[in-house]
Write a protein that holds these residues in place. Structure first.
Motif, PDB file in Angstrom:
ATOM      1  N   THR A  69      83.673  -6.480 106.887  1.00  0.00           N
ATOM      2  CA  THR A  69      83.669  -7.220 108.151  1.00  0.00           C
ATOM      3  C   THR A  69      85.059  -7.190 108.772  1.00  0.00           C
ATOM      4  O   THR A  69      85.991  -6.630 108.218  1.00  0.00           O
TER       5      THR A  69
ATOM      6  N   ARG B 165      74.184  -1.771 105.396  1.00  0.00           N
ATOM      7  CA  ARG B 165      74.990  -2.913 105.830  1.00  0.00           C
ATOM      8  C   ARG B 165      74.455  -4.247 105.336  1.00  0.00           C
ATOM      9  O   ARG B 165      74.817  -5.290 105.881  1.00  0.00           O
TER      10      ARG B 165
ATOM     11  N   SER C 223      79.717  -4.154 102.555  1.00  0.00           N
ATOM     12  CA  SER C 223      79.407  -4.488 103.949  1.00  0.00           C
ATOM     13  C   SER C 223      80.645  -5.107 104.587  1.00  0.00           C
ATOM     14  O   SER C 223      80.675  -6.307 104.886  1.00  0.00           O
TER      15      SER C 223
ATOM     16  N   ILE D   1      72.083 -13.288 112.145  1.00  0.00           N
ATOM     17  CA  ILE D   1      73.483 -12.900 112.336  1.00  0.00           C
ATOM     18  C   ILE D   1      74.135 -13.692 113.471  1.00  0.00           C
ATOM     19  O   ILE D   1      73.473 -14.134 114.402  1.00  0.00           O
ATOM     20  N   ASN D   2      75.441 -13.831 113.353  1.00  0.00           N
ATOM     21  CA  ASN D   2      76.258 -14.447 114.393  1.00  0.00           C
ATOM     22  C   ASN D   2      76.880 -13.319 115.213  1.00  0.00           C
ATOM     23  O   ASN D   2      77.837 -12.681 114.769  1.00  0.00           O
TER      24      ASN D   2
ATOM     25  N   ASP E 253      79.921 -10.585 114.090  1.00  0.00           N
ATOM     26  CA  ASP E 253      79.256  -9.748 113.090  1.00  0.00           C
ATOM     27  C   ASP E 253      79.598  -8.270 113.277  1.00  0.00           C
ATOM     28  O   ASP E 253      79.360  -7.687 114.347  1.00  0.00           O
ATOM     29  N   SER E 254      80.140  -7.658 112.246  1.00  0.00           N
ATOM     30  CA  SER E 254      80.555  -6.252 112.335  1.00  0.00           C
ATOM     31  C   SER E 254      79.361  -5.310 112.430  1.00  0.00           C
ATOM     32  O   SER E 254      79.431  -4.279 113.114  1.00  0.00           O
ATOM     33  N   SER E 255      78.266  -5.631 111.742  1.00  0.00           N
ATOM     34  CA  SER E 255      77.075  -4.774 111.822  1.00  0.00           C
ATOM     35  C   SER E 255      76.530  -4.742 113.246  1.00  0.00           C
ATOM     36  O   SER E 255      76.144  -3.684 113.755  1.00  0.00           O
TER      37      SER E 255
ATOM     38  N   ASP F 160      74.340  -7.536 103.142  1.00  0.00           N
ATOM     39  CA  ASP F 160      75.362  -8.307 102.439  1.00  0.00           C
ATOM     40  C   ASP F 160      75.090  -8.311 100.942  1.00  0.00           C
ATOM     41  O   ASP F 160      73.938  -8.206 100.514  1.00  0.00           O
TER      42      ASP F 160
END
Length: 326
Positions: free
Chosen positions: A295, A93, A293, A15-16, A20-22, A95
């Motif tokens: 964002t 969450r 998922s 993840i970035n 990243d919303s998660s 993708d």
């Protein structure tokens, strides 16, 4: 009350954390004292040998997260957990792709109903793929056609001359979205490609020049507007998704966008779709309802000074409290 939260998502190392919303949701949960576990959907297992109702388990690792690039999480050894008794909330969450593996995961998580809160509700997620649920609100959409046969698509094109946009029905992040010129010169080749790669039909819409002004991502939390950003296409692109080089900017909602949110908000809440992102082009054309998922909350909070993660956890905590009282 501190909650035990299991997060079903892709590998943490991929993840970035900047957008990243998660990851933002995990940080917000941790700040409230909730404990976190991470698991991959492929570790889900369901066992009926212990009697009626069965037992849903996964291999999950306790984690802590921090906003430090390159050192954003620590993870303990994975252990087998019972998702009905060892956790209070599951955050689904991962993708898309929205394929049979994803759908099977929703069927298994559905069996936690009444014991563990799953967000978003897996039944509603399964019944609401992004480009299908939106058809319930066709009055807010541009002309839209779903088909497989190129002859049918050409008939639609004849009724709506000009450039077209062709996209997979269950794609995400702007992937495999194509612009067809007004003469339809590559339409046959694209229809052939889509037919070979995806078993389902594809979606066709007129190209909306107003996309140059932006594609707005509006986030709703338990049916209420939480915030929005405007996403503009990058140089040489017509897609505005941040994942393909679009840029974000602060924005305000139009009267039409508020009308769209008011029309769908109560139904989203009823369906247990706590965190939803909708996409609106040019201030008026609804194109997607994202429930798998969603964002965008990091950019929204950066521009608006808001705390969307807190709003989402407020909603989750309310729902969990209501479930445990019933």
């Amino acid at each position: 009350m501190a909650l035990r939260v299991a997060v079903q998502m892709d590998p943490l190392e991929t993840i970035n954390i900047a957008g990243d919303s998660s990851f933002a949701l995990m940080l917000a949960a941790q700040a409230r004292g909730h404990s976190l576990l991470h698991y991959d959907v492929r570790s889900l297992a369901y066992d009926t040998s212990e009697g009626a109702g069965g037992r849903l388990t996964s291999w999950a690792s306790p984690i802590t997260v921090q906003r430090v690039q390159g050192d954003h999480y620590t993870r303990d050894e994975p252990r087998l957990i019972d998702l009905a008794t060892d956790v209070d909330v599951v955050l689904m969450r991962q993708d898309p792709p929205f394929d049979l593996g994803y759908i099977t995961g929703t069927h298994l998580l559905e069996r936690l109903a009444g014991t563990t809160l799953v967000v978003n509700d897996p039944v509603s997620v399964r019944n609401a793929p992004e480009k299908v649920m939106v058809l319930d609100y066709a009055r807010f959409m541009p002309p839209t056609f779903i088909a497989r046969r190129v002859e049918d698509v050409r008939r639609f094109h004849a009724a709506h001359p000009g450039d077209l946009v062709v996209k997979p029905l269950h794609g995400n992040g702007g992937k495999a979205v194509f612009r067809v010129p007004a003469d339809g010169s590559n339409l046959g080749a694209l229809a052939e490609l889509f037919g070979q790669v995806w078993p389902e039909p594809f979606m066709v819409q007129p190209f909306l020049p107003s996309v140059s002004k932006g594609d707005k991502r509006i986030v709703l939390v338990d049916g209420e507007i939480a915030g929005a950003i405007n996403r503009r296409p990058g140089e040489g692109e017509f897609r505005s998704n941040l994942a393909v080089g679009g840029s974000a900017e602060a924005t305000q909602l139009t009267a039409r966008e508020e009308e769209i949110c008011a029309a769908m908000g109560p139904e989203l809440k009823r369906l247990g779709l706590v965190f939803v992102g909708i996409d609106v082009i040019g201030g008026q054309w609804l194109t997607e309802i994202n429930v798998t998922s969603p964002t965008g909350i990091v950019a929204i909070d950066r521009f608006n000074g808001s705390d969307t993660g807190a709003l989402i956890w407020d909603a989750i905590e309310r729902r969990h409290a209501a479930m445990t009282r019933s």
